[in-house]
Write a protein that holds these residues in place. Structure first.
Motif, PDB file in Angstrom:
ATOM      1  N   GLU A   1       0.833  -1.213   0.000  1.00  0.00           N
ATOM      2  CA  GLU A   1       0.000   0.000   0.000  1.00  0.00           C
ATOM      3  C   GLU A   1       0.865   1.259   0.000  1.00  0.00           C
ATOM      4  OE1 GLU A   1      -3.394   0.754  -0.249  1.00  0.00           O
ATOM      5  OE2 GLU A   1      -3.342  -1.302  -0.983  1.00  0.00           O
ATOM      6  N   VAL A   2       1.963   1.246   0.737  1.00  0.00           N
ATOM      7  CA  VAL A   2       2.873   2.394   0.729  1.00  0.00           C
ATOM      8  C   VAL A   2       3.434   2.586  -0.676  1.00  0.00           C
ATOM      9  CG1 VAL A   2       5.099   3.279   1.576  1.00  0.00           C
ATOM     10  CG2 VAL A   2       3.438   2.295   3.193  1.00  0.00           C
ATOM     11  N   ALA A   3       3.863   1.508  -1.292  1.00  0.00           N
ATOM     12  CA  ALA A   3       4.447   1.593  -2.638  1.00  0.00           C
ATOM     13  C   ALA A   3       3.434   2.079  -3.676  1.00  0.00           C
ATOM     14  CB  ALA A   3       5.003   0.229  -3.049  1.00  0.00           C
ATOM     15  N   GLU A   4       2.181   1.701  -3.514  1.00  0.00           N
ATOM     16  CA  GLU A   4       1.164   2.019  -4.516  1.00  0.00           C
ATOM     17  C   GLU A   4       0.386   3.301  -4.224  1.00  0.00           C
ATOM     18  OE1 GLU A   4      -1.206  -1.536  -4.726  1.00  0.00           O
ATOM     19  OE2 GLU A   4       0.415  -2.673  -5.676  1.00  0.00           O
ATOM     20  N   ALA A   5       0.709   3.985  -3.139  1.00  0.00           N
ATOM     21  CA  ALA A   5      -0.006   5.221  -2.796  1.00  0.00           C
ATOM     22  C   ALA A   5       0.273   6.284  -3.856  1.00  0.00           C
ATOM     23  CB  ALA A   5       0.438   5.716  -1.427  1.00  0.00           C
ATOM     24  N   PRO A   6      -0.705   7.150  -4.124  1.00  0.00           N
ATOM     25  CA  PRO A   6      -0.504   8.207  -5.127  1.00  0.00           C
ATOM     26  C   PRO A   6       0.648   9.136  -4.749  1.00  0.00           C
ATOM     27  CG  PRO A   6      -2.818   8.075  -4.460  1.00  0.00           C
ATOM     28  CD  PRO A   6      -2.049   7.185  -3.545  1.00  0.00           C
ATOM     29  N   ASP A   7       1.301   9.670  -5.734  1.00  0.00           N
ATOM     30  CA  ASP A   7       2.367  10.646  -5.505  1.00  0.00           C
ATOM     31  C   ASP A   7       1.789  11.895  -4.857  1.00  0.00           C
ATOM     32  OD1 ASP A   7       4.231   8.965  -6.679  1.00  0.00           O
ATOM     33  OD2 ASP A   7       4.033   9.888  -8.666  1.00  0.00           O
ATOM     34  N   GLY A   8       2.646  12.609  -4.145  1.00  0.00           N
ATOM     35  CA  GLY A   8       2.257  13.885  -3.567  1.00  0.00           C
ATOM     36  C   GLY A   8       1.689  13.813  -2.161  1.00  0.00           C
ATOM     37  N   LEU A   9       1.490  12.620  -1.633  1.00  0.00           N
ATOM     38  CA  LEU A   9       0.977  12.504  -0.273  1.00  0.00           C
ATOM     39  C   LEU A   9       2.116  12.641   0.741  1.00  0.00           C
ATOM     40  CD1 LEU A   9      -1.473   9.460  -0.562  1.00  0.00           C
ATOM     41  CD2 LEU A   9      -2.053  11.898  -0.556  1.00  0.00           C
ATOM     42  N   GLU A  10       1.809  13.230   1.874  1.00  0.00           N
ATOM     43  CA  GLU A  10       2.772  13.313   2.976  1.00  0.00           C
ATOM     44  C   GLU A  10       2.957  11.916   3.577  1.00  0.00           C
ATOM     45  OE1 GLU A  10       4.536  15.989   3.940  1.00  0.00           O
ATOM     46  OE2 GLU A  10       3.636  17.065   2.260  1.00  0.00           O
ATOM     47  N   PRO A  11       4.106  11.655   4.213  1.00  0.00           N
ATOM     48  CA  PRO A  11       4.361  10.316   4.756  1.00  0.00           C
ATOM     49  C   PRO A  11       3.252   9.771   5.660  1.00  0.00           C
ATOM     50  CG  PRO A  11       6.382  11.567   4.766  1.00  0.00           C
ATOM     51  CD  PRO A  11       5.288  12.515   4.349  1.00  0.00           C
ATOM     52  N   PHE A  12       2.703  10.605   6.562  1.00  0.00           N
ATOM     53  CA  PHE A  12       1.643  10.090   7.433  1.00  0.00           C
ATOM     54  C   PHE A  12       0.395   9.719   6.656  1.00  0.00           C
ATOM     55  CE2 PHE A  12       3.416  12.347  11.399  1.00  0.00           C
ATOM     56  CZ  PHE A  12       4.048  11.190  11.822  1.00  0.00           C
ATOM     57  N   GLU A  13       0.104  10.436   5.587  1.00  0.00           N
ATOM     58  CA  GLU A  13      -1.065  10.110   4.769  1.00  0.00           C
ATOM     59  C   GLU A  13      -0.856   8.792   4.029  1.00  0.00           C
ATOM     60  OE1 GLU A  13      -3.965  11.692   5.046  1.00  0.00           O
ATOM     61  OE2 GLU A  13      -2.907  12.896   6.537  1.00  0.00           O
ATOM     62  N   VAL A  14       0.371   8.583   3.575  1.00  0.00           N
ATOM     63  CA  VAL A  14       0.713   7.316   2.925  1.00  0.00           C
ATOM     64  C   VAL A  14       0.548   6.175   3.925  1.00  0.00           C
ATOM     65  CG1 VAL A  14       2.595   5.977   1.900  1.00  0.00           C
ATOM     66  CG2 VAL A  14       2.263   8.374   1.245  1.00  0.00           C
ATOM     67  N   LEU A  15       1.077   6.363   5.126  1.00  0.00           N
ATOM     68  CA  LEU A  15       0.979   5.319   6.144  1.00  0.00           C
ATOM     69  C   LEU A  15      -0.469   5.072   6.555  1.00  0.00           C
ATOM     70  CD1 LEU A  15       4.053   6.264   8.341  1.00  0.00           C
ATOM     71  CD2 LEU A  15       3.809   4.238   6.880  1.00  0.00           C
ATOM     72  N   LEU A  16      -1.244   6.126   6.682  1.00  0.00           N
ATOM     73  CA  LEU A  16      -2.642   5.955   7.065  1.00  0.00           C
ATOM     74  C   LEU A  16      -3.380   5.102   6.042  1.00  0.00           C
ATOM     75  CD1 LEU A  16      -4.949   6.505   8.988  1.00  0.00           C
ATOM     76  CD2 LEU A  16      -5.263   8.735   7.881  1.00  0.00           C
ATOM     77  N   ARG A  17      -3.095   5.306   4.767  1.00  0.00           N
ATOM     78  CA  ARG A  17      -3.696   4.458   3.722  1.00  0.00           C
ATOM     79  C   ARG A  17      -3.305   2.999   3.945  1.00  0.00           C
ATOM     80  NH1 ARG A  17      -5.253   6.391  -1.372  1.00  0.00           N
ATOM     81  NH2 ARG A  17      -4.293   4.547  -2.274  1.00  0.00           N
TER      82      ARG A  17
END
Length: 189
Positions: A69-85
């Protein structure tokens, strides 16, 4: 007798949780777990390398889900937003496995060696998330801080969810990450 490998695994997990709850982890043997599940001890060892892994066996799949999920998260998200996903995706697995999660946490809390094992697994998970964030271009120092802080926040939300079943895990995750943002905003002022 369980007919499928997955059914045998599920019955072994259920039997182990029951016995750990009745007798304690240290007083329960793999032979007793197998007997309660209606299988032989060899079947136990086909599914789990030891009696601890009955409680931790799903960790690798959970870690792999979050890293993907971290690898596939959209570009431009902050690290916490990536982790929350990533934590939300993992939450889908946890919510489907709630009947196992609650007694599992109780057994771990009552057994010092299991608490130590859980901390080691959490450290390994944080390292995997740190590396996944690095792969997205987050610097070493910030990737480690985000992964460790994010995992601690997720763990806090999971415990709140286990304590309060009236709300789903996503709601607890949203609340915990909002609290984290509030704490960081206050320290940044």
């Amino acid at each position: 007798m369980p007919r499928s490998g997955e059914e045998a695994r599920r019955r072994l997990q259920q039997a182990a949780l029951e016995l750990y709850g009745e007798r304690g982890f240290d007083q329960t043997t793999t032979a007793e777990i197998a007997a309660r599940a209606g299988v032989n001890e060899r079947t136990f060892f086909r599914h789990f390398p030891d009696k601890r892994e009955v409680l931790f066996g799903g960790e690798a799949a959970l870690r792999d889900t979050m890293v993907r999920e971290v690898a596939e998260a959209p570009d431009g998200l902050e690290p916490f937003e990536v982790l929350l996903r990533a934590f939300r995706k993992a939450g889908e697995i946890l919510e489907g496995n709630r009947p196992f999660s609650e007694p599992r946490m109780a057994v771990i809390a009552a057994t010092p060696a299991l608490r130590e094992r859980e901390l080691a697994k959490h450290a390994y998970l944080s390292e995997a998330l740190t590396e996944a964030l690095r792969q997205r271009g987050v610097g070493d120092r910030l990737a480690g801080l985000a992964a460790q802080t994010g995992w601690a926040t997720c763990h806090h939300a999971i415990q709140a969810w286990l304590d309060d079943s009236s709300r789903d895990l996503d709601e607890h995750l949203d609340e915990a990450f909002a609290d984290l943002r509030g704490l960081t905003a206050k320290t940044g002022a």
